[in-house]
Write a protein that holds these residues in place. Structure first.
Motif, mmCIF file in Angstrom:
data_model
loop_
_atom_site.group_PDB
_atom_site.id
_atom_site.type_symbol
_atom_site.label_atom_id
_atom_site.label_comp_id
_atom_site.label_asym_id
_atom_site.label_seq_id
_atom_site.Cartn_x
_atom_site.Cartn_y
_atom_site.Cartn_z
ATOM 1 N N MET A 1 0.834 -1.210 0.000
ATOM 2 C CA MET A 1 0.000 0.000 0.000
ATOM 3 C C MET A 1 0.859 1.246 0.000
ATOM 4 O O MET A 1 1.816 1.359 0.742
ATOM 5 N N GLU A 2 0.489 2.196 -0.852
ATOM 6 C CA GLU A 2 1.155 3.486 -0.860
ATOM 7 C C GLU A 2 0.085 4.557 -0.818
ATOM 8 O O GLU A 2 -1.066 4.279 -1.155
ATOM 9 N N GLN A 3 0.456 5.765 -0.449
ATOM 10 C CA GLN A 3 -0.533 6.837 -0.512
ATOM 11 C C GLN A 3 0.076 8.178 -0.900
ATOM 12 O O GLN A 3 1.252 8.422 -0.678
ATOM 13 N N ARG A 4 -0.752 8.999 -1.521
ATOM 14 C CA ARG A 4 -0.340 10.336 -1.947
ATOM 15 C C ARG A 4 -1.477 11.280 -1.580
ATOM 16 O O ARG A 4 -2.641 10.879 -1.597
ATOM 17 N N VAL A 5 -1.116 12.528 -1.331
ATOM 18 C CA VAL A 5 -2.132 13.550 -1.081
ATOM 19 C C VAL A 5 -2.101 14.569 -2.216
ATOM 20 O O VAL A 5 -1.030 15.079 -2.551
ATOM 21 N N LEU A 6 -3.236 14.807 -2.824
ATOM 22 C CA LEU A 6 -3.335 15.796 -3.902
ATOM 23 C C LEU A 6 -4.224 16.929 -3.433
ATOM 24 O O LEU A 6 -5.206 16.717 -2.720
ATOM 25 N N THR A 7 -3.899 18.147 -3.844
ATOM 26 C CA THR A 7 -4.760 19.295 -3.554
ATOM 27 C C THR A 7 -5.607 19.573 -4.789
ATOM 28 O O THR A 7 -5.087 19.631 -5.901
ATOM 29 N N LEU A 8 -6.907 19.698 -4.575
ATOM 30 C CA LEU A 8 -7.843 19.982 -5.667
ATOM 31 C C LEU A 8 -8.437 21.360 -5.388
ATOM 32 O O LEU A 8 -9.332 21.497 -4.554
ATOM 33 N N ALA A 9 -7.917 22.376 -6.066
ATOM 34 C CA ALA A 9 -8.263 23.762 -5.745
ATOM 35 C C ALA A 9 -9.722 24.086 -6.027
ATOM 36 O O ALA A 9 -10.316 24.924 -5.364
ATOM 37 N N ASP A 10 -10.290 23.420 -7.031
ATOM 38 C CA ASP A 10 -11.677 23.706 -7.392
ATOM 39 C C ASP A 10 -12.256 22.497 -8.136
ATOM 40 O O ASP A 10 -11.566 21.497 -8.345
#
Ligand SMILES: Nc1ncnc2c1ncn2[C@@H]1O[C@H](COP(=O)(O)OP(=O)(O)OP(=O)(O)O)[C@@H](O)[C@H]1O
Ligand SMILES: [Mg+2]
Length: 156
Positions: A1-10
């Motif tokens: 298992m791996e994980q990433r965090v993405l920012t979704l501005a809109d």
């Protein structure tokens, strides 16, 4: 298992992520869409289904009453919203057979309990103010590497 965090501005960012993942997806892929009411799960699913259908105006109703909606796209898509799922409902009776060569988009995947497939891309959306969301994307490393757009991922 791996994980990433993405920012979704809109909302555009959420839809763009959905289209990128759709472009890299294959039959049999299971995408679990978690997060509270209004987090953007259906928004993601709608953009994903429209991308696979190559029809930007395709009607994509929320399957919150039917629970499962299938699309005769290539590959076929099964979109489920399990918010109303009660207890130990038979998933295959519902039309949710993970052995099928479809792409699965599942809202409220916590309702699956032990029936949740281990091989899945999990996207947990969270609210941060008016339009900003974050997506915590997790799953097997091979799935993340194939499905996540490199330009949206900063670092590892
Ligand atoms: N960054 C964003 N990503 C997605 N949706 C956004 C974003 N910013 C604002 N929105 C708005 O938030 C709402 C998300 O609604 P949506 O139906 O996709 O949520 P949901 O997670 O499916 O909720 P539910 O659990 O009620 O089905 C939409 O009205 C959309 O326009
Ligand atoms: Mg929804």
């Amino acid at each position: 298992m791996e994980q990433r965090v993405l920012t979704l501005a809109d909302q555009d960012a959420t839809e763009s992520l959905a289209r990128s993942i759709a472009a890299a997806s294959r039959p049999g892929d299971v995408i679990l869409l978690a997060g509270p009411l209004g987090a953007g799960k259906s928004c993601f699913a709608r953009a994903f289904i429209r991308a696979i259908a190559a029809d930007p105006t395709l009607d994509v109703p929320s399957p919150s009453f039917t629970l499962v909606q299938t699309y005769p796209t290539n590959p076929p898509i099964t979109h489920a919203d399990l918010w109303r799922l009660q207890g130990d409902t038979d998933l295959i009776e519902l039309g949710l057979d993970f052995a099928e060569r479809a792409i699965f988009l599942i809202e409220w995947p916590d309702r699956l309990g032990a029936a949740a497939p281990a091989m899945a891309l999990s996207i947990a959306l969270a609210w941060h103010g008016a339009d900003e969301r974050t997506a915590l994307v997790s799953g097997p490393a091979l799935m993340l590497d194939r499905l996540l757009p490199k330009r949206m991922v900063s670092g590892r």
